[in-house]
Design an enzyme around this catalytic site. Structure first.
Site, PDB file in Angstrom:
ATOM      1  N   ASN A   1      -6.894  -3.443   4.236  1.00 44.37           N
ATOM      2  CA  ASN A   1      -5.786  -2.551   4.572  1.00 44.37           C
ATOM      3  C   ASN A   1      -6.220  -1.318   5.367  1.00 44.37           C
ATOM      4  OD1 ASN A   1      -4.293  -4.420   3.198  1.00 44.37           O
ATOM      5  ND2 ASN A   1      -4.045  -3.186   1.345  1.00 44.37           N
TER       6      ASN A   1
ATOM      7  N   LEU B   1       3.818  -3.243   1.554  1.00 45.50           N
ATOM      8  CA  LEU B   1       3.398  -4.652   1.671  1.00 45.50           C
ATOM      9  C   LEU B   1       4.398  -5.560   0.967  1.00 45.50           C
ATOM     10  CD1 LEU B   1      -0.429  -4.185   0.919  1.00 45.50           C
ATOM     11  CD2 LEU B   1       0.770  -4.076   3.122  1.00 45.50           C
TER      12      LEU B   1
ATOM     13  N   TYR C   1       2.780   6.252 -14.131  1.00 51.18           N
ATOM     14  CA  TYR C   1       2.000   5.063 -13.749  1.00 51.18           C
ATOM     15  C   TYR C   1       0.852   4.809 -14.727  1.00 51.18           C
ATOM     16  CZ  TYR C   1       4.038   5.424  -8.988  1.00 51.18           C
ATOM     17  OH  TYR C   1       4.870   5.490  -7.904  1.00 51.18           O
TER      18      TYR C   1
HETATM   19  N1  LIG Z   1       8.229   6.781  -5.440  1.00 51.35           N
HETATM   20  C1  LIG Z   1       8.540   5.627  -5.997  1.00 51.35           C
HETATM   21  O1  LIG Z   1       9.578   5.482  -6.649  1.00 51.35           O
HETATM   22  C2  LIG Z   1       7.618   4.455  -5.811  1.00 51.35           C
HETATM   23  C3  LIG Z   1       8.060   3.150  -6.117  1.00 51.35           C
HETATM   24  C4  LIG Z   1       7.195   2.082  -5.883  1.00 51.35           C
HETATM   25  C5  LIG Z   1       5.915   2.326  -5.368  1.00 51.35           C
HETATM   26  N2  LIG Z   1       5.494   3.608  -5.108  1.00 51.35           N
HETATM   27  C6  LIG Z   1       4.116   3.887  -4.595  1.00 51.35           C
HETATM   28  O2  LIG Z   1       3.845   3.055  -3.478  1.00 51.35           O
HETATM   29  C7  LIG Z   1       2.666   2.288  -3.759  1.00 51.35           C
HETATM   30  C8  LIG Z   1       2.697   0.927  -3.068  1.00 51.35           C
HETATM   31  O3  LIG Z   1       3.801   0.156  -3.470  1.00 51.35           O
HETATM   32  P1  LIG Z   1       3.681  -1.080  -4.481  1.00 51.35           P
HETATM   33  O4  LIG Z   1       2.498  -0.912  -5.369  1.00 51.35           O
HETATM   34  O5  LIG Z   1       5.019  -1.206  -5.099  1.00 51.35           O
HETATM   35  O6  LIG Z   1       3.515  -2.372  -3.532  1.00 51.35           O
HETATM   36  P2  LIG Z   1       2.675  -2.791  -2.229  1.00 51.35           P
HETATM   37  O7  LIG Z   1       1.683  -1.756  -1.887  1.00 51.35           O
HETATM   38  O8  LIG Z   1       3.679  -3.191  -1.227  1.00 51.35           O
HETATM   39  O9  LIG Z   1       1.956  -4.129  -2.735  1.00 51.35           O
HETATM   40  C9  LIG Z   1       0.923  -4.128  -3.676  1.00 51.35           C
HETATM   41  C10 LIG Z   1       0.532  -5.570  -3.965  1.00 51.35           C
HETATM   42  O10 LIG Z   1       0.029  -6.173  -2.761  1.00 51.35           O
HETATM   43  C11 LIG Z   1      -1.259  -6.716  -3.003  1.00 51.35           C
HETATM   44  N3  LIG Z   1      -2.069  -6.523  -1.801  1.00 51.35           N
HETATM   45  C12 LIG Z   1      -2.642  -5.377  -1.360  1.00 51.35           C
HETATM   46  N4  LIG Z   1      -3.272  -5.566  -0.198  1.00 51.35           N
HETATM   47  C13 LIG Z   1      -3.115  -6.870   0.126  1.00 51.35           C
HETATM   48  C14 LIG Z   1      -3.556  -7.675   1.215  1.00 51.35           C
HETATM   49  N5  LIG Z   1      -4.277  -7.124   2.193  1.00 51.35           N
HETATM   50  N6  LIG Z   1      -3.216  -8.988   1.218  1.00 51.35           N
HETATM   51  C15 LIG Z   1      -2.478  -9.514   0.225  1.00 51.35           C
HETATM   52  N7  LIG Z   1      -2.013  -8.804  -0.830  1.00 51.35           N
HETATM   53  C16 LIG Z   1      -2.335  -7.486  -0.880  1.00 51.35           C
HETATM   54  C17 LIG Z   1      -1.820  -5.945  -4.178  1.00 51.35           C
HETATM   55  O11 LIG Z   1      -2.796  -6.742  -4.839  1.00 51.35           O
HETATM   56  P3  LIG Z   1      -4.076  -6.147  -5.644  1.00 51.35           P
HETATM   57  O12 LIG Z   1      -3.644  -4.891  -6.315  1.00 51.35           O
HETATM   58  O13 LIG Z   1      -4.423  -7.235  -6.579  1.00 51.35           O
HETATM   59  O14 LIG Z   1      -5.181  -5.887  -4.632  1.00 51.35           O
HETATM   60  C18 LIG Z   1      -0.554  -5.723  -4.993  1.00 51.35           C
HETATM   61  O15 LIG Z   1      -0.251  -6.870  -5.752  1.00 51.35           O
HETATM   62  C19 LIG Z   1       2.665   2.217  -5.285  1.00 51.35           C
HETATM   63  O16 LIG Z   1       1.425   1.790  -5.795  1.00 51.35           O
HETATM   64  C20 LIG Z   1       3.039   3.622  -5.623  1.00 51.35           C
HETATM   65  O17 LIG Z   1       1.923   4.500  -5.445  1.00 51.35           O
HETATM   66  C21 LIG Z   1       6.342   4.653  -5.306  1.00 51.35           C
END
Ligand SMILES: NC(=O)c1ccc[n+]([C@@H]2O[C@H](COP(=O)([O-])OP(=O)(O)OC[C@H]3O[C@@H](n4cnc5c(N)ncnc54)[C@H](OP(=O)(O)O)[C@@H]3O)[C@@H](O)[C@H]2O)c1
Length: 271
Positions: A235, A185, A50
């Site tokens: 959140n 999310l 990352y």
């Molecule tokens: N193990 C794996 O293969 C794997 C794969 C994917 C993800 N992950 C982990 O899971 C975590 C979360 O998943 P993700 O980053 O893919 O997606 P997510 O958490 O579902 O979504 C993140 C997005 O949502 C926005 N957001 C956050 N809070 C919000 C709210 N209250 N209202 C509106 N929009 C909001 C963020 O914006 P801002 O950032 O601009 O605030 C960002 O653009 C990752 O960061 C990572 O640590 C792991």
């Protein structure tokens, strides 16, 4: 359930019920992590690929919080020597141990039995407290257990009301494996869904808060990522209300095995 609440892992150790994701948390990572810790987050999820590990480590140090009060999750890649990679992750974080080390994804031609043995050694030497997997199917988890006798503490998979698996949920409950929900999310893509919006109006909560709360009430552990402080705070606003059983069911029923990552979620193959 509150910010200090934990879930019990099969090892007997405790893990916070909610964590901050850090994929693409690249806008001043250290400051964002420090702010998040001060706002009340107690678990941080990162990975070597990352690019956020140095900032995560720095944010943890700047927070002034005791290392024991923070739960740190990171990952080894499927093509790495897991033991050596664990040491590399810790060097980059500048920490002496992780709380949970995961195999990021299963390798193409096996369930990663050798990688798992490397993580078991890292755990036995104190480099990480617990070990688990990510993006694993039921079948792949069973193969790891059959080969080594060691059950993963956690399977970190894509998980939201729009994409989840009853069979994976049942399997993990039976085996005492905690599901960590990534992209909880939907990377923002489904926050405008009409059914979600309606429930948000009904409960005077935001769509993001409903998606997080849905996990908390079902015993799965969401890892929402937010770089923006307002999002981080929003959140965390999930501990002062409860969804009714009907509201949980209504959310669960929007399931269509949808994936924000555009690839098939790991659990589909497992059923
Ligand atoms: N193990 C794996 O293969 C794997 C794969 C994917 C993800 N992950 C982990 O899971 C975590 C979360 O998943 P993700 O980053 O893919 O997606 P997510 O958490 O579902 O979504 C993140 C997005 O949502 C926005 N957001 C956050 N809070 C919000 C709210 N209250 N209202 C509106 N929009 C909001 C963020 O914006 P801002 O950032 O601009 O605030 C960002 O653009 C990752 O960061 C990572 O640590 C792991």
């Amino acid at each position: 359930v509150n910010l200090e609440s934990t879930v019990r892992l099969r090892s007997g150790r405790q893990m916070p019920v909610l964590g901050l994701g850090t994929w693409e948390l690249t806008k001043d990572t250290a400051a964002a992590v420090e702010t998040a810790l001060h706002a009340g987050y107690r678990m941080i999820d990162t990975s070597g690929d990352y690019g956020t590990q140095p900032g995560v480590g720095e944010g943890i140090r700047r927070s002034g919080l005791a290392r024991d009060s923070i739960y740190l999750v990171t990952k080894v890649e499927e093509y790495e020597n897991a033991y050596d990679a664990t040491r590399e992750r810790l060097d980059e974080l500048r920490l002496d141990h992780a709380d949970l080390m995961l195999i990021h994804r299963p390798p193409r031609h096996s369930a990663g039995e050798q990688i798992w043995e490397g993580l078991m050694r890292a755990r036995d030497e104190g480099l990480t407290r617990d070990i688990g997997v990510s993006n694993y199917t039921i079948d792949e988890i069973e193969r790891l257990i059959d080969a080594t006798g060691e059950t993963p503490a956690v399977n970190q998979i894509e998980w939201s009301p729009f994409g989840w698996s009853e069979q994976m949920l049942d399997f993990c409950r039976q085996r005492e494996i905690v599901i960590q929900a990534y992209s909880p999310l939907t990377r923002g893509e489904r926050l405008g869904d009409e059914r979600l919006q309606r429930l948000a109006r009904e409960t005077a909560r935001t769509p993001a808060q409903l998606l997080i709360r849905w996990n908390l009430q079902r015993g799965t552990v969401p890892l929402p990522k937010a770089n923006q402080n307002e999002h981080q705070v929003e959140n965390l606003g999930v501990f002062d209300f409860e969804l009714s059983d009907q509201q949980i069911d209504a959310l669960s029923s929007v399931n269509q095995r949808w994936s924000a990552l555009g690839s098939t979620p790991a659990y589909v193959e497992g059923g």
